[in-house]
Design a protein around this motif. Structure first.
Motif, PDB file in Angstrom:
ATOM      1  N   ASP A 105       0.852  -1.196   0.000  1.00 35.97           N
ATOM      2  CA  ASP A 105       0.000   0.000   0.000  1.00 35.97           C
ATOM      3  C   ASP A 105       0.887   1.245   0.000  1.00 35.97           C
ATOM      4  O   ASP A 105       0.593   2.220  -0.690  1.00 35.97           O
ATOM      5  N   ALA A 117      -1.476   2.275 -13.339  1.00 36.76           N
ATOM      6  CA  ALA A 117      -1.761   1.659 -12.030  1.00 36.76           C
ATOM      7  C   ALA A 117      -2.058   2.704 -10.963  1.00 36.76           C
ATOM      8  O   ALA A 117      -2.493   2.368  -9.860  1.00 36.76           O
ATOM      9  N   LYS A 118      -1.838   3.981 -11.277  1.00 33.95           N
ATOM     10  CA  LYS A 118      -1.984   5.072 -10.299  1.00 33.95           C
ATOM     11  C   LYS A 118      -1.157   4.772  -9.038  1.00 33.95           C
ATOM     12  O   LYS A 118      -1.645   4.850  -7.903  1.00 33.95           O
ATOM     13  N   GLY A 119       0.056   4.362  -9.280  1.00 33.56           N
ATOM     14  CA  GLY A 119       0.926   4.048  -8.143  1.00 33.56           C
ATOM     15  C   GLY A 119       2.383   4.291  -8.513  1.00 33.56           C
ATOM     16  O   GLY A 119       2.685   4.808  -9.600  1.00 33.56           O
ATOM     17  N   ALA A 156      -8.579   6.690  -6.161  1.00 30.39           N
ATOM     18  CA  ALA A 156      -7.366   6.080  -6.716  1.00 30.39           C
ATOM     19  C   ALA A 156      -6.144   6.959  -6.479  1.00 30.39           C
ATOM     20  O   ALA A 156      -5.052   6.460  -6.216  1.00 30.39           O
ATOM     21  N   SER A 157      -6.343   8.266  -6.592  1.00 32.53           N
ATOM     22  CA  SER A 157      -5.171   9.128  -6.423  1.00 32.53           C
ATOM     23  C   SER A 157      -5.568  10.506  -5.905  1.00 32.53           C
ATOM     24  O   SER A 157      -6.728  10.927  -6.026  1.00 32.53           O
ATOM     25  N   ARG A 214      -9.050   5.398   1.102  1.00 33.33           N
ATOM     26  CA  ARG A 214      -9.504   3.996   1.101  1.00 33.33           C
ATOM     27  C   ARG A 214     -11.006   3.937   1.358  1.00 33.33           C
ATOM     28  O   ARG A 214     -11.734   3.196   0.692  1.00 33.33           O
ATOM     29  N   LYS A 250       0.945   2.013  -3.854  1.00 28.27           N
ATOM     30  CA  LYS A 250      -0.013   3.067  -4.208  1.00 28.27           C
ATOM     31  C   LYS A 250       0.524   4.430  -3.758  1.00 28.27           C
ATOM     32  O   LYS A 250       0.456   5.410  -4.484  1.00 28.27           O
ATOM     33  N   PHE A 251       1.053   4.447  -2.541  1.00 26.40           N
ATOM     34  CA  PHE A 251       1.575   5.707  -1.998  1.00 26.40           C
ATOM     35  C   PHE A 251       3.089   5.624  -1.831  1.00 26.40           C
ATOM     36  O   PHE A 251       3.603   4.599  -1.380  1.00 26.40           O
ATOM     37  N   ASN A 308      -0.193  10.952  -5.354  1.00 25.20           N
ATOM     38  CA  ASN A 308       0.069   9.943  -4.313  1.00 25.20           C
ATOM     39  C   ASN A 308       1.505   9.944  -3.798  1.00 25.20           C
ATOM     40  O   ASN A 308       1.968   8.969  -3.208  1.00 25.20           O
TER      41      ASN A 308
END
Ligand code: FAD
Ligand code: NAP
Length: 621
Positions: free
Chosen positions: A59, A169-171, A510-511, A505, A185-186, A470
């Motif tokens: 995460d 993936a926005k990560g 997503a971002s 969450r 993600k972050f 993110n």
């Protein structure tokens, strides 16, 4: 003595057998300018082979395991997020892991320079001195790591070298110097404001036969200067703490001073059991008062202007404040950092103190700064000025004629050779942005953070930067950070970020990313506010001008910690106003507040209202 001889027999022998071992082991020491700076030897011994971790998805990835990274990890785990922390050093503690020079200690009182998130932790830990020494602060960091079971999520001896945003993936994809390639993600940068050492590339560095140390990367086994001729370059906080102790060992000590430093006596003392008991009985109240203060730590201050005081009373106030010592000396009056004429009164007082301590008038003159009192970060010392009364201690003024070069056996200035066996560079840090610069951080459309920040750092609230979804920073540029007691500043950011990530969450976002116009407005505000303070007028690391080639921008937010916190709270209550939340059906909805509640302190508006800031009456430290 060769510098290898100072780093421990096993390691030195290992290196002689296989030079590549050391070259691999101390990238901090040699990667940048090829100089022979000594690095941390624990890192050398502990940097063992391990398999690279590839493909794991977390995460969150946190970079750095100082107080910021540790507390961020604790909060992430509390929220049930998976997390990996990468730390370049072999242990936790950040600043207090690296800065092991003699005399290193905090200058915010330990009862306040410590985490405040756990009342139990506050109650069980006992500080031994008003200003704890580095080994004790490092023990505290280790205690926190064990007590909150943090270690198993931290990978040590590993430097993050790249972080790349993955649009699809926005990560973030994170790469390390050990071959790790993980996704998250972050990505949270807890890399520290004062963690990238400034190692000036003096001419002839490699010719010098003795060891050269940087205070910010001190050998773990310590250094014995007994009988040596030692040179110290720099007279900032690290120098003024180490010089009196090095002078006790060295046969001769030469200090190379580019700018004289303002320093106030610490009057450090042991804390008695009675004191600790009394302070702990009221600890939550002390913590609450600290949160409401412009500096994030509590001390009595006077908001009245120095210029309106009767000169005799003013002298008396300065005497009393000097006798109490420490950073609160700057809180003697409210206008000291706003009005030059007011500042002149405290500067004049402090110069008289220096002249009263230092017997040789020429040396005393050199030690008297001519810049604004407290413009650079104020120093707090124990016996610094007194050290220059010792017959074997010499001050060399390099303000007009800089260090010409290092030679095999010393340093040359203006044609004069100073013979030295060892040199200590107390030359500080590429502050605020230096550790970001060392990581290739690539956001949307291939833009790197270094490119975006070329003309100076740009971040909304010092927490996030547009184009880098993110990606968060703890005590980043544009937040109070180094102008507040830093552990409080760290905790406030981490709690805010934990609530932000928890909220994302909750709503399935997503971002998150700042809006460019809100970021611009904040950067403009940070810049505007800095102009009301005399602090913006000198060449300090606050403005990046301690090193050549950096843009001159006042980087921390000087408007005061509570005003900043109020702004952060408003942004959160507004569903993260000023940010775009992608993929969230509810958009900017108000979040559930899990951790930031304790930062919702009523502003002590008698002393720190926005009107007071505008009227230049906010005492800042
Ligand atoms: P740091 O403690 O600097 O930790 C950052 C960590 O990130 C480091 O361990 C570093 O190795 C790691 N890191 C950086 N880049 C990477 C990478 N690419 N990959 C992996 N790891 C990385 N503040 C006060 O408020 N009061 C004080 O009295 C005080 N005294 C100080 C004394 C000294 C000698 C110094 C240098 C600073 C002092 N400070 C003080 C400021 C101090 O830096 C902060 O108080 C606080 O310790 C910062 O914690 P941090 O976790 O944000 O950063
Ligand atoms: P610093 O305050 O930046 O001091 C560095 C010193 O090195 C300055 O005197 C600087 O001169 C000199 N210098 C830098 N480059 C030089 C060059 N090329 N030639 C000659 N001299 C050079 O760094 P620091 O002392 O490490 O402290 C940094 C910050 O860390 C402090 O301000 C404080 O926030 C924190 N800190 C706190 C404590 C504490 O008491 N708790 C202790 C250490 C550090 P100029 O002034 O001319 O640039």
């Amino acid at each position: 003595m060769h510098w290898l001889d100072t780093i421990g027999v096993d390691i030195a022998m290992d290196f002689r057998a296989n030079p590549a071992t050391l070259a691999n082991a101390i990238p901090r020491a040699i990667e940048e300018n090829g100089s022979t700076m000594i690095a941390d030897t624990t890192a050398i011994t502990a940097r063992r082979e391990r398999a690279a971790e590839v493909g794991t998805v977390f995460d969150a990835v946190v970079v750095g395991a100082g107080f910021a990274g540790m507390y961020m990890l604790h909060r992430l785990r509390g929220l049930g997020f998976s997390a990996r922390v990468f730390e370049a050093g072999s242990g936790v503690g950040g600043t207090w892991y690296w800065n092991r020079y003699p005399g290193a200690r905090c200058d915010v009182e330990s009862m306040q320079y410590s985490f405040s998130f756990s009342e139990k932790l506050d109650q069980e830990w006992n500080w031994s001195e008003k200003y704890a020494p580095q080994p004790e602060i490092l023990s505290y960091a280790n205690h926190v790591a064990d007590r909150f079971d943090l270690r198993r999520h931290i990978v040590f001896d590993t430097r993050v070298i790249a972080a790349t945003f993955d649009e699809a993936a926005k990560g973030w994809l994170i790469e390390t110097d050990r071959g790790d390639k993980v996704a998250a993600k972050f990505c949270i940068m807890a890399v520290g404001c004062l963690s990238a050492p400034n190692r000036p590339n003096f001419r002839g560095l490699d010719d010098f036969r003795g060891p050269i140390y940087h205070t910010g990367e001190w050998p773990h086994q310590g250094v014995d200067f007994t009988g040596l001729r030692v040179g110290v370059v720099g007279t900032g906080s690290s120098a003024i703490q180490s010089i009196p102790i090095i002078a006790q060992q060295a046969s001769a000590l030469t200090v190379f001073q580019r700018t004289a430093t303002w320093s106030v006596p610490a009057w450090n003392e042991k804390l008695t059991p009675e004191y600790l008991q009394a302070a702990k009985a009221d600890y939550p109240a002390l913590r609450a008062k600290a949160r409401a203060r412009p500096t994030g730590f509590y001390f009595p201050f006077n908001t009245k202007p120095a210029l309106e005081a009767n000169p005799d009373d003013r002298e008396q106030q300065y005497e009393e404040a000097w006798a109490r010592g420490g950073l609160p000396f700057l809180g003697t009056y409210g206008d000291l950092l706003f009005e030059k004429a007011a500042n002149d009164t405290i500067a004049d007082f402090a110069r008289r103190k220096i002249r009263g301590i230092v017997k040789d008038p020429v040396t005393a003159d050199l030690l008297c700064p001519d810049n604004v009192f407290g413009c650079k970060r104020l120093c707090v010392d124990t016996g610094y000025f007194e050290t220059y009364n010792l017959p074997h201690v010499k001050l060399v003024d390099i303000s007009r004629t800089p260090i010409e070069r290092f030679t095999a056996d010393g340093i040359e200035v203006d044609g004069v050779k100073y013979r030295l066996d060892a040199v200590v560079c107390a030359t500080g840090f590429a502050a605020m942005t230096g550790s970001f610069d060392k990581i290739t951080i690539t956001g949307r459309a291939g833009l790197t953070l270094s490119e975006k920040w070329r003309a100076g750092p740009r971040a909304y609230l010092g927490i996030a930067s547009a184009g880098f979804p993110n990606l968060f920073m703890i005590t980043g540029p544009g937040s109070p950070s180094v102008l507040a007691s830093m552990i409080q500043a760290i905790e406030q950011h981490v709690d805010w970020l934990a609530d932000c990530m928890g909220h994302m969450r909750d709503i399935g976002a997503a971002s998150i990313e700042p809006l460019a116009e809100d970021e611009d407005a904040w950067v403009e505000h940070v810049n505007e506010v800095s102009k009301v303070s005399l602090r913006s007028t000198c060449s300090s690391w606050y403005v990046g001008s301690n090193m050549p080639g950096r843009p001159r921008v006042f980087m921390p937010y000087i408007g005061g910690f509570p005003i900043y916190v109020q702004k952060c709270n408003e942004v959160m209550t507004g569903g993260f106003s000023g940010f775009v939340l992608e993929g969230a059906p509810v958009g900017n909805a108000a979040p559930e507040v899990r951790y930031t509640e304790r930062w919702r302190v009523p502003l002590d508006i008698d002393v720190i209202s926005p009107a007071a800031v505008a009227a230049r009456r906010v005492p800042v430290v």
